[in-house]
Scaffold this active site. Structure first.
Site, PDB file in Angstrom:
ATOM      1  CB  VAL A  33      -1.004  -0.045   1.174  1.00  0.00           C
ATOM      2  CG1 VAL A  33      -0.352   0.112   2.519  1.00  0.00           C
ATOM      3  CG2 VAL A  33      -2.104   0.988   0.977  1.00  0.00           C
ATOM      4  CG  ASP A  34       5.148   2.974   1.868  1.00  0.00           C
ATOM      5  OD1 ASP A  34       4.833   4.137   1.586  1.00  0.00           O
ATOM      6  OD2 ASP A  34       6.197   2.667   2.475  1.00  0.00           O
TER       7      ASP A  34
HETATM    8  N1  AR6 Z   1      -5.426  -0.092  -0.866  1.00  0.00           N
HETATM    9  C1  AR6 Z   1      -5.750  -0.718   0.294  1.00  0.00           C
HETATM   10  N2  AR6 Z   1      -5.021  -1.743   0.807  1.00  0.00           N
HETATM   11  C2  AR6 Z   1      -3.941  -2.136   0.108  1.00  0.00           C
HETATM   12  C3  AR6 Z   1      -3.531  -1.534  -1.107  1.00  0.00           C
HETATM   13  C4  AR6 Z   1      -4.335  -0.461  -1.586  1.00  0.00           C
HETATM   14  N3  AR6 Z   1      -4.025   0.183  -2.723  1.00  0.00           N
HETATM   15  N4  AR6 Z   1      -2.406  -2.182  -1.543  1.00  0.00           N
HETATM   16  C5  AR6 Z   1      -2.134  -3.161  -0.650  1.00  0.00           C
HETATM   17  N5  AR6 Z   1      -3.057  -3.145   0.348  1.00  0.00           N
HETATM   18  P1  AR6 Z   1       1.433  -4.074   3.179  1.00  0.00           P
HETATM   19  P2  AR6 Z   1       2.528  -4.010   5.946  1.00  0.00           P
HETATM   20  C6  AR6 Z   1      -3.181  -4.006   1.541  1.00  0.00           C
HETATM   21  O1  AR6 Z   1       2.359  -5.192   2.819  1.00  0.00           O
HETATM   22  O2  AR6 Z   1       2.246  -5.444   6.171  1.00  0.00           O
HETATM   23  C7  AR6 Z   1       5.795  -1.765   2.519  1.00  0.00           C
HETATM   24  O3  AR6 Z   1       6.849  -2.136   1.689  1.00  0.00           O
HETATM   25  C8  AR6 Z   1      -2.510  -5.362   1.508  1.00  0.00           C
HETATM   26  O4  AR6 Z   1      -3.255  -6.291   0.711  1.00  0.00           O
HETATM   27  O5  AR6 Z   1       1.258  -2.949   2.235  1.00  0.00           O
HETATM   28  O6  AR6 Z   1       2.196  -3.018   7.030  1.00  0.00           O
HETATM   29  C9  AR6 Z   1       6.189  -0.688   3.529  1.00  0.00           C
HETATM   30  O7  AR6 Z   1       7.133   0.208   3.006  1.00  0.00           O
HETATM   31  C10 AR6 Z   1      -2.535  -5.710   2.988  1.00  0.00           C
HETATM   32  O8  AR6 Z   1      -3.836  -6.206   3.351  1.00  0.00           O
HETATM   33  O9  AR6 Z   1       1.871  -3.391   4.609  1.00  0.00           O
HETATM   34  C11 AR6 Z   1       6.740  -1.488   4.669  1.00  0.00           C
HETATM   35  O10 AR6 Z   1       8.097  -1.827   4.439  1.00  0.00           O
HETATM   36  C12 AR6 Z   1      -2.349  -4.343   3.675  1.00  0.00           C
HETATM   37  O11 AR6 Z   1      -2.579  -3.369   2.640  1.00  0.00           O
HETATM   38  C13 AR6 Z   1       5.905  -2.757   4.652  1.00  0.00           C
HETATM   39  O12 AR6 Z   1       5.421  -2.886   3.308  1.00  0.00           O
HETATM   40  C14 AR6 Z   1      -0.975  -4.103   4.276  1.00  0.00           C
HETATM   41  O13 AR6 Z   1       0.017  -4.736   3.487  1.00  0.00           O
HETATM   42  C15 AR6 Z   1       4.708  -2.657   5.577  1.00  0.00           C
HETATM   43  O14 AR6 Z   1       4.073  -3.901   5.633  1.00  0.00           O
END
Ligand code: AR6
Length: 170
Positions: A33-34
């Protein structure tokens, strides 16, 4: 708690006062998501993030939304899940509280969260969803000025866990 809603969708498309970014402690972008938020907001977001000098796990920092439909982005590094004995649960609750505190300080009435830490950080979804919903509900009970908080889940499986956690609460 009728001011909490769960939807399935893409958080970068939401026209709300603030969206939350599941960031890392560098605040300089990443995957998941980042990455999606930085791509949609444009390079000015990274430029502002560079001025913030990172953020501790469980805390939060606010930037403008730039090309996003949201006014602000609140960046919070969630905990990486190890085995649960490194304070992960308390840190995750702290992420939600810190973000909502900043949102309230900036006059936000509508706030959207992604499922913090349940992607590459591997926090178990069932535990994460219960912590998120309970922490949001506790905060809203003390802050009537925030009108609506949504969990924006990217996939149906994630949404099902948050739906269940919200049902358990009510
Ligand atoms: N909208 C809503 N949710 C989303 C989107 C979106 N566009 N894209 C992904 N998700 P993650 P974490 C969901 O891995 O576990 C990054 O590299 C995804 O399906 O994004 O907190 C950062 O820089 C999942 O359910 O975040 C950190 O290094 C949720 O968002 C690390 O990842 C969180 O998945 C953070 O890891």
């Amino acid at each position: 708690m009728s001011r909490i809603e769960i939807i399935q969708g893409d958080i970068t498309k939401q026209a709300v006062d603030a969206i939350v970014n599941a960031a890392n402690t560098s605040l300089l972008g990443g995957g998941g998501v980042d990455g999606a938020i930085h791509r949609a907001a444009g390079p000015e977001l990274l430029a502002e993030c560079r001025t913030l000098h990172g953020c501790r796990t469980g805390e939060a920092k606010l930037t403008k939304g730039y090309c996003l439909p949201a006014r602000y982005v609140i960046h919070t590094p969630g905990p990486v899940w190890h085995s649960g004995d490194r304070g992960e649960e308390a840190l995750l609750a702290s992420c939600y509280r810190s973000c909502l505190t900043l949102a309230a300080e900036h006059g936000c009435e509508t706030v959207d969260f992604p499922s913090i830490s349940t992607g590459v950080y591997h926090f178990p979804l069932e535990k994460a969803s219960r912590i998120a919903i309970a922490t949001i509900a506790d905060f809203l009970a003390e802050h009537p000025e925030i009108k609506r908080v949504r969990m924006v889940c990217f996939d149906a499986r994630t949404k099902a866990y948050y739906d269940e956690a919200l049902e358990e609460l009510t």
